[in-house]
Write an enzyme that holds these catalytic residues in place. Structure first.
Site, PDB file in Angstrom:
ATOM      1  N   GLU A 245       3.699  -4.927   0.101  1.00 13.68           N
ATOM      2  CA  GLU A 245       4.063  -4.453  -1.135  1.00 13.68           C
ATOM      3  C   GLU A 245       4.944  -3.068  -1.044  1.00 13.68           C
ATOM      4  O   GLU A 245       4.233  -1.730  -0.487  1.00 13.68           O
ATOM      5  CB  GLU A 245       2.681  -4.238  -2.021  1.00 13.68           C
ATOM      6  CG  GLU A 245       1.928  -5.630  -2.202  1.00 13.68           C
ATOM      7  CD  GLU A 245       2.275  -6.294  -2.918  1.00 13.68           C
ATOM      8  OE1 GLU A 245       3.405  -5.683  -4.144  1.00 13.68           O
ATOM      9  OE2 GLU A 245       1.686  -7.026  -3.064  1.00 13.68           O
ATOM     10  N   CYS A 279       4.225   3.615  -7.554  1.00 15.56           N
ATOM     11  CA  CYS A 279       5.898   3.046  -6.993  1.00 15.56           C
ATOM     12  C   CYS A 279       6.538   2.183  -7.604  1.00 15.56           C
ATOM     13  O   CYS A 279       7.671   2.109  -7.673  1.00 15.56           O
ATOM     14  CB  CYS A 279       4.818   2.062  -6.043  1.00 15.56           C
ATOM     15  SG  CYS A 279       4.025   0.774  -6.555  1.00 15.56           S
ATOM     16  N   GLU A 379      14.107   6.317  -2.478  1.00 14.35           N
ATOM     17  CA  GLU A 379      12.149   6.725  -3.055  1.00 14.35           C
ATOM     18  C   GLU A 379      12.143   8.235  -3.073  1.00 14.35           C
ATOM     19  O   GLU A 379      11.854   8.860  -1.896  1.00 14.35           O
ATOM     20  CB  GLU A 379      11.749   5.658  -2.541  1.00 14.35           C
ATOM     21  CG  GLU A 379      10.458   5.929  -3.820  1.00 14.35           C
ATOM     22  CD  GLU A 379       8.519   5.323  -3.261  1.00 14.35           C
ATOM     23  OE1 GLU A 379       8.958   5.114  -1.578  1.00 14.35           O
ATOM     24  OE2 GLU A 379       8.086   4.860  -3.953  1.00 14.35           O
TER      25      GLU A 379
HETATM   26  P1  NAD Z   1       2.891   5.323   4.065  1.00  9.70           P
HETATM   27  O1  NAD Z   1       4.165   4.332   4.268  1.00  9.70           O
HETATM   28  O2  NAD Z   1       3.058   6.626   4.820  1.00  9.70           O
HETATM   29  O3  NAD Z   1       1.476   5.247   4.981  1.00  9.70           O
HETATM   30  C1  NAD Z   1       0.655   3.480   3.983  1.00  9.70           C
HETATM   31  C2  NAD Z   1      -0.681   3.385   4.689  1.00  9.70           C
HETATM   32  O4  NAD Z   1      -0.061   2.851   5.757  1.00  9.70           O
HETATM   33  C3  NAD Z   1      -1.479   4.907   5.073  1.00  9.70           C
HETATM   34  O5  NAD Z   1      -2.358   3.671   5.178  1.00  9.70           O
HETATM   35  C4  NAD Z   1      -1.034   4.185   6.725  1.00  9.70           C
HETATM   36  O6  NAD Z   1      -1.963   5.135   7.414  1.00  9.70           O
HETATM   37  C5  NAD Z   1      -0.286   3.419   6.871  1.00  9.70           C
HETATM   38  N1  NAD Z   1       0.245   3.070   8.572  1.00  9.70           N
HETATM   39  C6  NAD Z   1       1.337   3.820   8.856  1.00  9.70           C
HETATM   40  N2  NAD Z   1       1.886   3.570   9.276  1.00  9.70           N
HETATM   41  C7  NAD Z   1       1.362   2.021  10.177  1.00  9.70           C
HETATM   42  C8  NAD Z   1       1.644   1.451  11.265  1.00  9.70           C
HETATM   43  N3  NAD Z   1       2.858   2.180  12.424  1.00  9.70           N
HETATM   44  N4  NAD Z   1       0.672   0.721  11.138  1.00  9.70           N
HETATM   45  C9  NAD Z   1       0.229   0.337  10.196  1.00  9.70           C
HETATM   46  N5  NAD Z   1      -0.255   1.329   9.283  1.00  9.70           N
HETATM   47  C10 NAD Z   1       0.113   2.410   9.332  1.00  9.70           C
HETATM   48  O7  NAD Z   1       2.938   4.837   2.345  1.00  9.70           O
HETATM   49  P2  NAD Z   1       2.207   6.420   1.282  1.00  9.70           P
HETATM   50  O8  NAD Z   1       2.836   8.218   1.299  1.00  9.70           O
HETATM   51  O9  NAD Z   1       0.980   6.685   1.918  1.00  9.70           O
HETATM   52  O10 NAD Z   1       2.947   5.790   0.247  1.00  9.70           O
HETATM   53  C11 NAD Z   1       3.782   6.076  -0.007  1.00  9.70           C
HETATM   54  C12 NAD Z   1       4.174   4.745   0.079  1.00  9.70           C
HETATM   55  O11 NAD Z   1       3.429   3.014  -1.438  1.00  9.70           O
HETATM   56  C13 NAD Z   1       5.657   4.531  -1.639  1.00  9.70           C
HETATM   57  O12 NAD Z   1       6.836   4.249  -0.684  1.00  9.70           O
HETATM   58  C14 NAD Z   1       5.062   3.752  -2.308  1.00  9.70           C
HETATM   59  O13 NAD Z   1       6.391   3.277  -3.642  1.00  9.70           O
HETATM   60  C15 NAD Z   1       4.051   2.950  -1.496  1.00  9.70           C
HETATM   61  N6  NAD Z   1       3.318   2.110  -2.771  1.00  9.70           N
HETATM   62  C16 NAD Z   1       3.689   0.650  -3.054  1.00  9.70           C
HETATM   63  C17 NAD Z   1       3.031  -0.027  -3.723  1.00  9.70           C
HETATM   64  C18 NAD Z   1       3.396  -1.242  -4.099  1.00  9.70           C
HETATM   65  O14 NAD Z   1       2.109  -2.538  -4.843  1.00  9.70           O
HETATM   66  N7  NAD Z   1       4.902  -1.719  -3.766  1.00  9.70           N
HETATM   67  C19 NAD Z   1       2.005   0.570  -4.701  1.00  9.70           C
HETATM   68  C20 NAD Z   1       1.890   1.993  -3.857  1.00  9.70           C
HETATM   69  C21 NAD Z   1       2.804   2.936  -3.164  1.00  9.70           C
END
Ligand code: NAD
Length: 477
Positions: A245, A279, A379
């Site tokens: 997601e 998102c 984004e």
């Molecule tokens: P991010 O990708 O930086 O982090 C999300 C999660 O992933 C965190 O828990 C982080 O610790 C973990 N993570 C980071 N690197 C990783 C790796 N290599 N392996 C496994 N886990 C890892 O995102 P963010 O800044 O926390 O959130 C914002 C993003 O989330 C935006 O792009 C937004 O659009 C997206 N988002 C999507 C949805 C959806 O349902 N499609 C919903 C909410 C947010």
């Protein structure tokens, strides 16, 4: 300052195998709000071992047992609602009124929806030669971002428990507190040991260990497209299911004949909610070129109703961004938009002096944006709306679909039938028509680089199941 010292593994609060901690910063004050353990790879091993050990027993429980536990967790959340709200406001700056309603009450109600859906697991389809049943997929790793931290957890934990899966949960670094409270709530229920395990920690340090582990059957990941790609790469060698997601850059078409005031208000409010950190936010507003001046006026007036302020005040509708890092990313995009020649209608960098320590950004609207500008393609994840003029509706649909993302979309037209006709042409997993809002009964998920999974509703439950065919020799007894 709150100090959390333990992880939750195999039904117990345990000290991390490492000695690292994480600071949770209040983005409204820039002060340390809490500290939590930062799990290491040995903790990952222990949590996955516990989840694997609990799977056979939990997945074999009758549906009534799983339903009762899900409802007991929801009851516990309801009883500790104030604590959950405080954790979210303090760690990501969401205004208290929005945190109470959307972030926490909405999450509790959404969790209960999976207790209602759980009996779907008992249904089977009978054909002449075979029977099709659904079974729990197994051990699931649930990784979440910080923007709707409790809701995103419920969208994964609810169906996982309803299906009979066991889980290892990793919240975002910025927002681990509501998950820790939830673990305490779960600890008071009859959920068997090992079904729910919680690791607070850094994604770039333990993410690969979680996603590549051979005993994990599925990873459900919500976050950025970049991290989602790394998760899928880590999971690929063990051929596990990955539900992604990811990000979005969602279009909102205001068609000729739509109620312009209502449509523009809806679009601006959608982007400003949660300081633009949603998102599915409708960040590209496509409007008939002939009505651009009128749209700009309404948009500016509505944006003026969103004024950043202390998230602890009941009247505040816009808090800071979730971190100073996020604030600096968004400011860089605003600079980029100005540099690319878009018209800055309002906002930009300004915030009131007394808020200067917080990660605030004023509601920002760009007009005369063309779809090839960076601010229309990437984004931003902040309170920044782009208005793009179009000449005819086919051009609007083409612009709407001209994006690597496909999470959400929206249409406001003269009537429902016209809106549905346009909505069917948009390449996105959800389409909000005539001012509709998110609904946790409807499937949610992306086309293209916005992901490949579906959360919420029956499709959300099915993500956590395997389909089994029981083939029968009809000649035999
Ligand atoms: P991010 O990708 O930086 O982090 C999300 C999660 O992933 C965190 O828990 C982080 O610790 C973990 N993570 C980071 N690197 C990783 C790796 N290599 N392996 C496994 N886990 C890892 O995102 P963010 O800044 O926390 O959130 C914002 C993003 O989330 C935006 O792009 C937004 O659009 C997206 N988002 C999507 C949805 C959806 O349902 N499609 C919903 C909410 C947010």
């Amino acid at each position: 300052m709150k100090t959390f010292e333990q992880l939750y593994i195999d039904g117990n609060w345990v000290t991390s195998q490492g000695d690292q901690t994480l600071e949770v910063i209040n983005p409204a004050t820039a002060e340390v709000y809490a500290t939590v353990p930062s799990a290491n790879k040995q903790d990952v091993e222990l949590a996955i071992k516990a989840a694997k050990g609990a799977f056979d027993e939990w997945s074999a429980q009758p549906t009534e047992v799983r339903v009762a536990v899900i409802n007991a967790i929801a009851d516990g959340m309801q009883a500790r609602k104030d604590e959950l709200v405080e954790a979210i406001v303090g760690s990501m700056g969401c205004p208290i009124s929005i945190a109470e309603d959307l972030q926490v009450q909405g999450s509790i109600d959404a969790l209960r929806s999976f207790a209602v859906l759980a009996p779907e697991m008992d249904k089977q389809e009978t054909f002449d030669s075979h029977i099709v049943v659904n079974e729990a997929v197994g051990v699931c790793v649930l990784i979440n971002p910080w923007n709707y931290p409790l809701s995103q957890l419920m969208g994964k934990l609810g169906p996982a428990l309803a299906a009979g899966c066991t889980v290892v949960v990793k919240p975002a670094e910025q927002t681990p507190l509501q998950d820790l409270i939830l673990a305490d709530i779960i600890n008071q229920t009859t959920l068997p040991k090992g079904v729910f395990n919680l690791l607070t920690g850094v994604g770039s340090q333990i993410g690969e260990a979680l996603c590549s582990h051979p005993d994990v059957d599925m990873v459900s990941f919500t976050g950025s497209t970049q991290a989602g790609i790394k998760v899928a790469q880590a999971a690929a060698p063990t051929v596990k299911r990955v539900c992604q997601e990811l990000g979005g850059k969602s279009p909102f078409i205001i068609a000729p004949g739509a109620d312009l005031n209502a449509a523009v208000r809806y679009g601006v409010e959608d982007v400003m909610l949660n300081s633009g950190q949603t998102c599915s936010a409708l960040t590209r507003m496509l409007v008939p070129a002939a009505q651009l001046a009128e749209v700009e006026k309404v948009a500016k007036d509505v944006a003026a109703e969103w004024q950043p302020n202390d998230p602890m005040l009941e009247a505040t509708n816009m808090g800071p961004l979730s971190s100073h890092l996020q604030q600096s990313r968004v400011l860089a995009y605003i600079e980029k938009g100005i540099g690319e020649g878009a018209t800055l209608l309002c906002g930009g960098t300004s915030v009131a002096n007394e808020l200067i320590k917080g990660a605030y950004i004023a509601p920002t609207i760009f007009s005369n944006v063309s779809n090839d500008m960076t601010i229309a393609q990437e984004e931003i994840f902040g309170p920044v709306l782009c208005i793009l003029p179009y000449d005819d509706i086919e051009q609007a649909i083409a612009i709407a679909n001209d994006t690597p993302f496909g999470l959400a979309s929206a249409v406001y037209a003269a009537d429902n039938a016209a809106a549905i006709k346009i909505g069917r042409k948009l390449r996105a997993g959800q389409c909000y028509l005539q001012g509709a809002y998110f609904n946790s009964d409807a499937p949610f998920g992306g086309y293209k680089q916005s992901g490949n999974g579906r959360e919420w509703g029956l499709d959300g439950l099915k993500e956590y199941t395997e389909t089994k065919a029981l083939l029968i020799d009809t000649e035999a007894k």
